[in-house]
Design a protein around this motif. Sequence first.
Motif, mmCIF file in Angstrom:
data_model
loop_
_atom_site.group_PDB
_atom_site.id
_atom_site.type_symbol
_atom_site.label_atom_id
_atom_site.label_comp_id
_atom_site.label_asym_id
_atom_site.label_seq_id
_atom_site.Cartn_x
_atom_site.Cartn_y
_atom_site.Cartn_z
ATOM 1 N N TYR A 113 34.219 39.444 55.346
ATOM 2 C CA TYR A 113 34.700 40.321 54.277
ATOM 3 C C TYR A 113 36.045 40.940 54.642
ATOM 4 N N PHE A 114 36.136 41.476 55.842
ATOM 5 C CA PHE A 114 37.371 42.161 56.232
ATOM 6 C C PHE A 114 38.491 41.191 56.618
ATOM 7 N N SER A 115 38.153 39.911 56.813
ATOM 8 C CA SER A 115 39.172 38.917 57.148
ATOM 9 C C SER A 115 39.759 38.246 55.909
ATOM 10 N N LEU A 116 39.091 38.347 54.783
ATOM 11 C CA LEU A 116 39.597 37.699 53.572
ATOM 12 C C LEU A 116 40.983 38.250 53.248
ATOM 13 N N PRO A 117 41.942 37.375 52.963
ATOM 14 C CA PRO A 117 43.340 37.811 52.919
ATOM 15 C C PRO A 117 43.766 38.588 51.681
ATOM 16 N N LEU A 118 43.106 38.401 50.546
ATOM 17 C CA LEU A 118 43.556 39.037 49.308
ATOM 18 C C LEU A 118 42.471 39.939 48.723
ATOM 19 N N PRO A 119 42.858 40.988 48.014
ATOM 20 C CA PRO A 119 41.867 41.853 47.359
ATOM 21 C C PRO A 119 40.934 41.096 46.415
ATOM 22 N N ILE A 120 41.445 40.078 45.712
ATOM 23 C CA ILE A 120 40.585 39.337 44.794
ATOM 24 C C ILE A 120 39.537 38.533 45.548
ATOM 25 N N HIS A 121 39.876 38.031 46.760
ATOM 26 C CA HIS A 121 38.866 37.362 47.579
ATOM 27 C C HIS A 121 37.739 38.333 47.927
ATOM 28 N N ASP A 222 46.618 30.636 45.014
ATOM 29 C CA ASP A 222 46.313 29.371 44.347
ATOM 30 C C ASP A 222 44.932 28.840 44.716
ATOM 31 N N THR A 223 44.308 29.416 45.710
ATOM 32 C CA THR A 223 43.021 28.902 46.189
ATOM 33 C C THR A 223 41.833 29.748 45.741
ATOM 34 N N VAL A 224 42.084 30.819 44.986
ATOM 35 C CA VAL A 224 41.017 31.788 44.690
ATOM 36 C C VAL A 224 39.820 31.137 44.010
ATOM 37 N N VAL A 225 40.058 30.339 42.977
ATOM 38 C CA VAL A 225 38.957 29.744 42.203
ATOM 39 C C VAL A 225 38.065 28.892 43.100
ATOM 40 N N ASP A 226 38.690 28.144 44.020
ATOM 41 C CA ASP A 226 37.921 27.274 44.911
ATOM 42 C C ASP A 226 37.356 27.999 46.117
ATOM 43 N N PHE A 227 38.098 28.960 46.641
ATOM 44 C CA PHE A 227 37.720 29.555 47.925
ATOM 45 C C PHE A 227 36.613 30.605 47.782
ATOM 46 N N THR A 228 36.729 31.483 46.805
ATOM 47 C CA THR A 228 35.692 32.514 46.612
ATOM 48 C C THR A 228 35.255 32.639 45.156
#
Length: 308
Positions: A113-121, A222-228
């Motif tokens: 959780y704390f390593s995810l790079p963006l607030p949306i992740h 660009d990876t949000v939909v796929d990554f989280t």
Amino acid sequence: MTMLLSYCSLRFSRLSIAGTIAFWCIVLLVYIHPIRLFTLEDTKSSGVLSGPRIPERIWYKIGPKGHDLQSREWMDDCLRKNPTHRAEILTDQLGERFVNESFASRPDIIETYFSLPLPIHKADFLRYLILYAEGGIWSDLDVSCEDVPISNWLPAEFQERANVVVGLEFDVGWGDHIFRQFATWTIMAAPKSPHMLRVIDDIVDAMREVTQSGQLPTNMIDTVVDFTGPRRFTRGILESLGSAVNGTISPDSFTHLLEPKMIEDVVIMPGYSFSASVNKYDPSDVVGPPLVKHHYAGSWKNANGGEA
């Protein structure tokens, strides 16, 4: 002897009066005090009280700027239409505290959780963590409720069996080759669902892989939909269902869906339920009412992947 008997009788009488008073005090405390001497779990196990498996709680996450007037209006309207549900509103700080306290036994989840790079992740991951730990309904701030009460969203025969409820985002009118992903702006789940846990573990594994490889994409937006986001969520749910049936659950089994469908303990809602504005039905199709409306505010679609 007579005096001794009189004394004993008087003492016994006083004890009886005191005992009677104590008894009625306990009765009043139990039946009048708002905190009863039993728990909801006790009543469920005894069969005295039963209810939906999915708690009547609607979870919202606000960013540093809090609610704007429109999102607050949508939330208030939804709660007016569903008075038995209560809102749970998390800030960034409350979200961090929730993760630390609820997943203390899973340091890998906390680290992810704390390593995810963006607030949306983090917002994506947090909704899955909340629904796993507490259950209820996740609602994005740009979602409004339509006129069907939440208690009537599911067919009666599904209500006591449903562990997770998802809605198709893209289905009718998108052709045969579209990836039929589940919307993540509205999700319903019972606590401790193994399907939600699979989604969580998939994200933990994905974050570990990119961290160890040192190949974190430079433009994570660009990876949000796929990554989280919804594709990750959809794949995790289908993989978990496949494990439950010792097989594979293909999206072909819920293509062009016109009514809710239950696979094992997951209810898949048709496109018109959570995503009516982007699914195009033929006039001959008999469809049900929309349940929520997603207004596609997309406040996270910026360079920082956070509230604009």
